[in-house]
Scaffold this active site. Structure first.
Site, PDB file in Angstrom:
ATOM      1  N   ARG A 171       0.841  -1.213   0.000  1.00 20.67           N
ATOM      2  CA  ARG A 171       0.000   0.000   0.000  1.00 20.67           C
ATOM      3  C   ARG A 171       0.876   1.263   0.000  1.00 20.67           C
ATOM      4  O   ARG A 171       0.632   2.211  -0.750  1.00 20.67           O
ATOM      5  CB  ARG A 171      -0.897  -0.043   1.251  1.00 20.67           C
ATOM      6  CG  ARG A 171      -1.676   1.220   1.524  1.00 20.67           C
ATOM      7  CD  ARG A 171      -2.495   1.003   2.802  1.00 20.67           C
ATOM      8  NE  ARG A 171      -3.215   2.198   3.194  1.00 20.67           N
ATOM      9  CZ  ARG A 171      -2.747   3.131   4.011  1.00 20.67           C
ATOM     10  NH1 ARG A 171      -1.513   3.022   4.489  1.00 20.67           N
ATOM     11  NH2 ARG A 171      -3.480   4.173   4.325  1.00 20.67           N
TER      12      ARG A 171
ATOM     13  N   VAL B 167       2.615   1.727  -3.432  1.00 18.69           N
ATOM     14  CA  VAL B 167       1.674   2.149  -4.483  1.00 18.69           C
ATOM     15  C   VAL B 167       1.287   3.618  -4.278  1.00 18.69           C
ATOM     16  O   VAL B 167       1.345   4.433  -5.214  1.00 18.69           O
ATOM     17  CB  VAL B 167       0.416   1.241  -4.475  1.00 18.69           C
ATOM     18  CG1 VAL B 167      -0.668   1.805  -5.391  1.00 18.69           C
ATOM     19  CG2 VAL B 167       0.794  -0.175  -4.910  1.00 18.69           C
TER      20      VAL B 167
ATOM     21  N   THR C 103      10.386 -10.447   6.445  1.00 13.72           N
ATOM     22  CA  THR C 103      10.591 -11.820   6.928  1.00 13.72           C
ATOM     23  C   THR C 103      10.327 -11.866   8.424  1.00 13.72           C
ATOM     24  O   THR C 103      10.720 -10.945   9.151  1.00 13.72           O
ATOM     25  CB  THR C 103      12.021 -12.340   6.630  1.00 13.72           C
ATOM     26  OG1 THR C 103      12.340 -13.387   7.554  1.00 13.72           O
ATOM     27  CG2 THR C 103      13.081 -11.270   6.786  1.00 13.72           C
ATOM     28  N   ILE C 104       9.670 -12.925   8.856  1.00 10.43           N
ATOM     29  CA  ILE C 104       9.375 -13.018  10.292  1.00 10.43           C
ATOM     30  C   ILE C 104      10.642 -13.319  11.092  1.00 10.43           C
ATOM     31  O   ILE C 104      10.653 -13.156  12.298  1.00 10.43           O
ATOM     32  CB  ILE C 104       8.285 -14.090  10.609  1.00 10.43           C
ATOM     33  CG1 ILE C 104       8.731 -15.486  10.177  1.00 10.43           C
ATOM     34  CG2 ILE C 104       6.958 -13.713   9.969  1.00 10.43           C
ATOM     35  CD1 ILE C 104       7.849 -16.599  10.723  1.00 10.43           C
ATOM     36  N   ASP C 105      11.721 -13.730  10.420  1.00 12.95           N
ATOM     37  CA  ASP C 105      12.902 -14.209  11.148  1.00 12.95           C
ATOM     38  C   ASP C 105      13.858 -13.115  11.634  1.00 12.95           C
ATOM     39  O   ASP C 105      14.718 -13.373  12.459  1.00 12.95           O
ATOM     40  CB  ASP C 105      13.696 -15.192  10.277  1.00 12.95           C
ATOM     41  CG  ASP C 105      12.949 -16.496  10.098  1.00 12.95           C
ATOM     42  OD1 ASP C 105      12.173 -16.852  10.997  1.00 12.95           O
ATOM     43  OD2 ASP C 105      13.140 -17.148   9.056  1.00 12.95           O
TER      44      ASP C 105
ATOM     45  N   ASP D 169      16.449 -11.863  10.241  1.00  8.62           N
ATOM     46  CA  ASP D 169      17.834 -12.340  10.113  1.00  8.62           C
ATOM     47  C   ASP D 169      18.578 -11.628   8.997  1.00  8.62           C
ATOM     48  O   ASP D 169      19.357 -12.222   8.269  1.00  8.62           O
ATOM     49  CB  ASP D 169      17.858 -13.864   9.893  1.00  8.62           C
ATOM     50  CG  ASP D 169      17.051 -14.283   8.684  1.00  8.62           C
ATOM     51  OD1 ASP D 169      16.356 -13.429   8.104  1.00  8.62           O
ATOM     52  OD2 ASP D 169      17.128 -15.455   8.313  1.00  8.62           O
TER      53      ASP D 169
ATOM     54  N   ARG E 222       1.032 -21.935  28.830  1.00 12.74           N
ATOM     55  CA  ARG E 222       1.479 -21.865  30.226  1.00 12.74           C
ATOM     56  C   ARG E 222       0.305 -22.122  31.196  1.00 12.74           C
ATOM     57  O   ARG E 222       0.471 -22.772  32.219  1.00 12.74           O
ATOM     58  CB  ARG E 222       2.118 -20.513  30.531  1.00 12.74           C
ATOM     59  CG  ARG E 222       2.706 -20.447  31.932  1.00 12.74           C
ATOM     60  CD  ARG E 222       3.236 -19.069  32.230  1.00 12.74           C
ATOM     61  NE  ARG E 222       4.602 -18.840  31.782  1.00 12.74           N
ATOM     62  CZ  ARG E 222       5.686 -19.336  32.393  1.00 12.74           C
ATOM     63  NH1 ARG E 222       5.573 -20.110  33.450  1.00 12.74           N
ATOM     64  NH2 ARG E 222       6.887 -19.061  31.945  1.00 12.74           N
TER      65      ARG E 222
ATOM     66  N   ALA F 250      10.252 -17.881  29.777  1.00  7.19           N
ATOM     67  CA  ALA F 250      10.660 -19.285  29.566  1.00  7.19           C
ATOM     68  C   ALA F 250      11.883 -19.615  30.419  1.00  7.19           C
ATOM     69  O   ALA F 250      12.725 -18.761  30.694  1.00  7.19           O
ATOM     70  CB  ALA F 250      10.987 -19.504  28.093  1.00  7.19           C
TER      71      ALA F 250
ATOM     72  N   LYS G 118      10.999 -26.026  42.163  1.00  5.56           N
ATOM     73  CA  LYS G 118      10.598 -24.875  41.338  1.00  5.56           C
ATOM     74  C   LYS G 118       9.864 -25.415  40.110  1.00  5.56           C
ATOM     75  O   LYS G 118      10.379 -26.256  39.384  1.00  5.56           O
ATOM     76  CB  LYS G 118      11.817 -24.059  40.875  1.00  5.56           C
ATOM     77  CG  LYS G 118      11.375 -22.898  39.991  1.00  5.56           C
ATOM     78  CD  LYS G 118      12.520 -22.033  39.509  1.00  5.56           C
ATOM     79  CE  LYS G 118      12.008 -20.744  38.864  1.00  5.56           C
ATOM     80  NZ  LYS G 118      11.536 -20.859  37.521  1.00  5.56           N
TER      81      LYS G 118
ATOM     82  N   GLU H 223      13.155 -23.779  15.768  1.00  6.51           N
ATOM     83  CA  GLU H 223      13.128 -25.008  14.960  1.00  6.51           C
ATOM     84  C   GLU H 223      14.508 -25.398  14.422  1.00  6.51           C
ATOM     85  O   GLU H 223      14.777 -26.571  14.204  1.00  6.51           O
ATOM     86  CB  GLU H 223      12.128 -24.877  13.802  1.00  6.51           C
ATOM     87  CG  GLU H 223      12.492 -23.801  12.799  1.00  6.51           C
ATOM     88  CD  GLU H 223      11.502 -23.706  11.629  1.00  6.51           C
ATOM     89  OE1 GLU H 223      11.292 -22.604  11.137  1.00  6.51           O
ATOM     90  OE2 GLU H 223      10.967 -24.737  11.215  1.00  6.51           O
TER      91      GLU H 223
ATOM     92  N   HIS I  38       2.834 -22.634  11.391  1.00  8.15           N
ATOM     93  CA  HIS I  38       2.518 -21.536  10.480  1.00  8.15           C
ATOM     94  C   HIS I  38       1.597 -20.460  11.041  1.00  8.15           C
ATOM     95  O   HIS I  38       1.432 -19.426  10.388  1.00  8.15           O
ATOM     96  CB  HIS I  38       1.968 -22.080   9.167  1.00  8.15           C
ATOM     97  CG  HIS I  38       3.051 -22.591   8.273  1.00  8.15           C
ATOM     98  ND1 HIS I  38       3.645 -23.811   8.484  1.00  8.15           N
ATOM     99  CD2 HIS I  38       3.687 -22.027   7.224  1.00  8.15           C
ATOM    100  CE1 HIS I  38       4.587 -23.982   7.580  1.00  8.15           C
ATOM    101  NE2 HIS I  38       4.640 -22.919   6.809  1.00  8.15           N
TER     102      HIS I  38
END
Ligand code: ADP
Length: 343
Positions: free
Chosen positions: A41, A44, A146-148, A150, A175, A207, A234, A243, A273
């Site tokens: 968007r 453009v 990119t979601i990574d 990197d 959790r 975590a 604990k 992954e 995904h």
């Protein structure tokens, strides 16, 4: 954020011989990520604002080769800023790896008069863009989608923030059930080569351990720590694994823990995904809009073959070559924080 690779002075990235662009193409390529639509968007509408003709190329390089190229106007990107996925679709395209494929793509672009390209994608897409523009005279501007997260030369990539938020929301829910049953959950998040989603979502959900590809996993140390925590009663609920961790995925880790510490009631959750989809976060919409706008400005200024990034909240330009090769480094301090806060 630590960055490898040396960014260039923006003025060095301008080619004084570059002809003024008048028709530009925009496409999404490689892995999809939430926020790509907000970026399309922006490209453009910025292009049209400057009097350019803008064409949408469907399915990345595959659409370039198949001549799936269509004129876009302001209305064609209405009501998409909040939508995940990409209205232009995305694809991986083997044919573009060949010189013949790229020549076909070039002929199609020329038939529309396209003289500049904006490619929203990952490092693979940038590699393709770099090769293409070396062979043919079309300046390419890359936008990291990119979601990574990197890619060097930027503190943000489009989709990363949304993916982390999705992972955090899912792990919070895990959790709750883990706590109800005193179970240990090993949660696998995306990240074949990069551990950023694991690191951010793991810290954000408290975590116990976060295993990432950038750091060699010492499984004996993880086991010893879990055993020690079990002894002092604990409750340990969550371990987050990227992954691509060198030890293996969540199932591999669960197997070892089950064998060595039978006392733990273990479950595995692989988020998969869902991390790629969904409505983009406000952060992703913002950076996608800034980067899309800036990419068109780059083409107008005569910048060639650069990736638009954001570093220290300022627009930042890295030659596509460097964006391809360099990776971000994981901060040792962050890893220390994980350890201290989980004690
Ligand atoms: P991402 O952009 O998400 O890293 P890929 O690595 O799959 O995704 O790259 C997307 C596409 O870019 C590939 O399908 C291919 O068409 C093109 N591409 C990647 N590497 C090259 C290359 N070395 N030469 C030409 N095209 C490439």
């Amino acid at each position: 954020m630590l960055l490898e690779g040396s960014p260039s002075n923006p003025s060095q990235l301008i080619d004084p011989m570059q002809k003024k662009v008048s028709k530009i193409g925009v496409m999404t390529s490689g892995g999809d990520s939430p926020g790509m639509n907000a970026c399309i968007r922006a490209v453009v509408r910025t292009g049209i604002y400057h009097g350019l003709e803008v064409f949408g190329i469907t399915r990345g390089y595959a659409g370039m080769i198949d001549n799936d190229i269509n004129r876009m106007d302001s209305r064609s990107v209405a009501n998409i800023i909040q939508r995940g996925g990409t209205i232009l679709k995305t694809a991986r395209c083997k044919e573009f790896m060949t010189k013949e494929g790229r020549a076909k793509a070039y002929e199609n672009l020329k038939s529309h008069g396209i003289d500049g390209l904006v490619i929203i994608g990952g490092d693979g897409s940038f590699k393709g863009a770099q090769i293409f523009s070396n062979e043919f005279d079309i300046p390419c501007i890359g936008i990291p989608g990119t979601i990574d997260k990197d890619i060097a030369g930027t503190d943000f990539t489009i989709g990363f923030d949304t993916a982390v938020n999705t992972a955090v929301e899912a792990i919070d829910k895990i959790r709750d059930t883990a706590d109800a049953h005193d179970r240990l959950f090993i949660v696998e998040v995306m990240g074949r080569d990069a551990g950023y989603i694991a690191l951010h979502s793991g810290i954000g959900t408290g975590a116990e351990h976060i295993l990432i590809p950038e750091k060699k996993t010492d499984v004996e140390q993880v086991l010893a720590s879990l055993q020690e925590k079990e002894k002092r009663k604990k409750l340990v609920n969550i371990v987050v694994v990227a992954e691509g961790d060198d030890f293996g995925g969540a199932n591999d880790l669960a197997k070892v823990i089950k064998d060595r510490i039978p006392g733990f009631d273990i479950r595995v959750a692989i988020l998969g995904h869902i991390q790629r989809g969904g409505s983009p976060s406000s952060m992703d919409r913002l950076i996608a809009s800034r980067m899309g706008y800036s990419a068109v400005e780059c083409l107008l200024e005569g910048k060639v073959n650069v990736m638009v990034g954001i570093v220290n909240n300022k627009m930042y330009y890295t030659p596509l070559d460097n964006a391809v090769k360099a990776k971000q480094k994981i901060s040792e301090e962050w890893l220390k924080i994980v350890k201290i806060l989980a004690s």
